[in-house]
Write an enzyme that holds these catalytic residues in place. Sequence first.
Site, mmCIF file in Angstrom:
data_model
loop_
_atom_site.group_PDB
_atom_site.id
_atom_site.type_symbol
_atom_site.label_atom_id
_atom_site.label_comp_id
_atom_site.label_asym_id
_atom_site.label_seq_id
_atom_site.Cartn_x
_atom_site.Cartn_y
_atom_site.Cartn_z
ATOM 1 N N CYS A 31 0.934 -1.450 -0.069
ATOM 2 C CA CYS A 31 0.125 0.075 -0.116
ATOM 3 C C CYS A 31 1.183 1.490 0.162
ATOM 4 C CB CYS A 31 -0.801 -0.014 1.279
ATOM 5 S SG CYS A 31 -2.275 -1.634 0.755
ATOM 6 N N TYR A 170 -4.928 -13.090 -4.532
ATOM 7 C CA TYR A 170 -4.447 -12.958 -3.241
ATOM 8 C C TYR A 170 -5.008 -13.585 -1.875
ATOM 9 C CZ TYR A 170 -3.191 -9.328 0.398
ATOM 10 O OH TYR A 170 -2.630 -9.201 1.495
ATOM 11 N N HIS A 173 -3.016 -12.763 4.320
ATOM 12 C CA HIS A 173 -3.764 -11.885 5.132
ATOM 13 C C HIS A 173 -4.875 -12.795 5.911
ATOM 14 C CE1 HIS A 173 0.228 -9.643 3.558
ATOM 15 N NE2 HIS A 173 0.474 -9.674 4.325
ATOM 16 N N ASP A 268 4.331 -10.259 8.744
ATOM 17 C CA ASP A 268 4.338 -10.748 8.316
ATOM 18 C C ASP A 268 5.512 -9.495 7.380
ATOM 19 O OD1 ASP A 268 5.255 -10.695 5.250
ATOM 20 O OD2 ASP A 268 2.633 -9.429 4.808
#
Lengths: 730, 258
Positions: A31, A170, A173, A268
């Site tokens: 991000c 994806y 997460h 992470d």
Amino acid sequence: MARDPKYDILFEPIQIGPKTLRNRFYQVPHCIGAGSDKPGFQAAHRSLKAEGGWAAMNTEYCSIHPESDDTMRVSARIWDEGDVRNLKAMTDEVHKHGALAGVELWYGGAHAPCLETRATPRGPSQYASEFETLSYCKEMDLADIAMVQQYYVDAARRSRDAGFDIVYVYGAHSYLPLQFLNPYYNKRTDKYGGSLENRARFWLETLEKVRNAVGADCAIATRFAVDTVYGPDQIEVEVDGMKFVELADPLVDLWDVDVGDIAEWGEDAGPSRFYQQGHQVPWTRFVKQVSKKPVLGVGRFTDPEKMTEIVTKGFADIIGAARPSIADPFLPKKIEEGRIDDVRVCIGCNVCISRWEIGGPPMICTQNATAGEEYRRGWHPEMFPKKKSEDSVLVVGAGPSGSECARVLMERGYTVHLYDSAEKIGGHLNSVVTLPGLGEWGYHRDYRETQITKLLKKNKQSQLMLGQKRMTADDVLNYGAEKVVIATGSSWNTDGVNCLTHAPIPGADASAPEQLTPEQVLSGKKPIGKRVVILNADTYFMAPSLAEKLATAGHEVTVVSGVHLANYMHFTLEYPNMMRRMHELHVEEIGDHFCSRIEKNRLEIYNIWGDGSRRTYRGPGVAPRDANTTHRWLEFDSLILVTGRHSDDTLHRELKARESEWEANGIKAVYLIGDAEAPRLIADATFTGQRLAREIEEANAQFPLPYKREVATWGTPHLPGGTFEIVYQK
Amino acid sequence: MKILVPVKRIAALEEDFEIRDDGRDVDGDFINWDLNEWDDYSLETAMQIKEAAGGEPEVVVVTVGPDDAEEVLRKCLAKGADRAIRVWDDALEGADQLAIARVLAGVAKTEAPDLILAGVQSSDHSHGCTGIALSALLDMPHAAVVAAMTYSAGDAKVRVQRELEGGMLHAVDVSTPAVLTIQLGINTPRYASLRGIKQAAARPIEELSAADLGADFASASRVRRMYVPEKSRAQMIEGSPAEQAARIAEIIREATGA
């Protein structure tokens, strides 16, 4: 200088499906606060890294449909043609530098609260998000599953149209594909739940559909948290992790693997306080044992030695990086050119991440003040406009802001004298780095020290003057500089002034033997007793860091906090492990309490909510709430005042008071930067130094020039062929 | 009262460098030029004597070097030296420390200083003898490696403490005029202010040729070769003890030519 041949392996091209990575340096999705709505920011930030040598640049997580809306956090979106147009700016710019562009197709399930779209997220089972506590998802039936999978396919086609070379499904997460795989979320009893094969089905089918749609043109990647690091109840790499890799291997061209989930994704993006370079390897190294496809791993890799080791030892084929690519977009090029000491090494402070967590502001970087400023301010981290005058500059204070300002001015060709009373560049950072786990923050100082030392050789008129006596206004006036930059930093308050009462605390006095400021603790000169109370009104790391330091040294530590202790550390992802450490060290926290007065070896504390919930107008001179009767005494041997900071701006005030003497002394301007202007994050202090150095020729350079804004423009419809006008349903 | 401070523009090497084609010096492309570190301390010593005496004593810096060497003189002027002299003659290219001392002696005879403060040595060639050679040529008393000193302008003698081995100091009184070579750490050298630097840029530098001084500047030595010695090698010998012993014996035979 050429690169060291021992790093040659890092520069080998790698085939991923129909595309070729030109080397092993890969910017994983991360991000920045641009998404699809700030296409200039997106295009400039990613393409700058392409110029800096990275083989591929990805978007941040990119929503495939309005059902996956992460507002207030900023994701990219590829919902429609308008988004395609905006994201194409990124792919075009990245391609100009010979690199690949990737898009991370994302569906969040209940973790995406849909605050803008008001859509209902769907998930494998109905659960309440542990990350977004007010949002639930609807459990998908079979029709829902087919529909959501089609969202991925449609988004993949739009991605190809936008020019992306790599299309992700994806699943790290704890986003949708992993929710299906993970029994923590997936409670289904049909063919999509239960056994690993069933739990993997959604992900495998989605990969297959996306591959069939765009696999001939785009490399198909998947991001997979191979271990959620919660033990046997969730995904473990040697149980489900490796098996899933085997199942999905034929469907992917590239594995992007990491560990952890979303609620604690600091496992992470590990902060340097807790995790070193390569911390995920013990988990991710298993993937290559079962995959025939290229595997990329992350773990804040900044050191080419370590990167080479990761590849040669077979832990991964490709070096993935988010934070190191932000701190130094030219990391690959610097390794290629043998300029290792020019690398701006990521310090692992996670202030970049904090902005996403806060929910929207553009990413910033402590090391790289130009990060996020590429498009809107036109700042290139390795390119500096030539000086526009022969003015010489005196910079007083060699901390984060002063050293950054001096460095950039010197890069621009100015003659600069950088002056400090300390023996070393770095200012307060030199003591902060002695706090537990913060050693790597010293890279911020080291980078500036190295660069300034090099720049001094280029201009013999410039000087680095350390260990000097503190300057007075007379010294500055007589110094002979046309421009003066005051970067004298800030200090912790000695009298208890704080953000709650905005006043000193009666009895607070750090000159007393049993009271200390953080600086006094760090200097180690003042004895500290057995029972320590830390009085806190600061929301970042100082109070917990001091608590850790002192508790580790055997003190009994109590933190009395009038603000949410370590609140900013939620944003930097340091909070969970910081709290675990407080617990391990038996640090007692008395929250929602502050201090009314201090006497020798005791302080009077009170519950900040003790003044009654009923507010009544009782006339002038009478408080509208009841008297707070929660006051009690707490004893201490040593009290540490982490109540607030103030600018050390005396020199600036004195100079301003003598402005009439400036001209006669050849001074054209005096500026105030960094903490001396207002205490702030190191990243922001550094920014003010860079900013002034780039704009110092401006008529009133104390204040920033306007930047190029990216906003929705009235009169321009988002959708090609759409309308912008106000139109009501009839 | 006059203090003469001989200074040198020294060559500091880049991290990676190459030797000149003639094999007698480092290739100039790999050199950063700077004022010799010891000279910062000798100049500071002179400046402190000057300031303690209310500024009256004249501090004269002198260097022997080509045009480019002027920058180190300007640095000294920026820090407060009163005058700067540069002596050069193409014939001085490659001159040794004795020749340089002879040139400096020529300047000293003209200037007639009360005190000559040189650095102990230069950081590039490290002969450590120019200052002492100068005292011999001038027939002046000297003290080398001065770590502390007591002197006020006009004193007939200077009381110095010389640095010896093992942390010992050697207290000596030296009559003036004298030559002292100053050790690092004797003081904290000042930095030039920007004002000082700007003013120094416009100050005159007195230039003398060797002929002006009319002396013989022959060198007594010449550089034959400058080189980086081959690094000795270490290697790990692996295998069984017998294999290791055999390999060691082989290496010894190779080394001794047996």
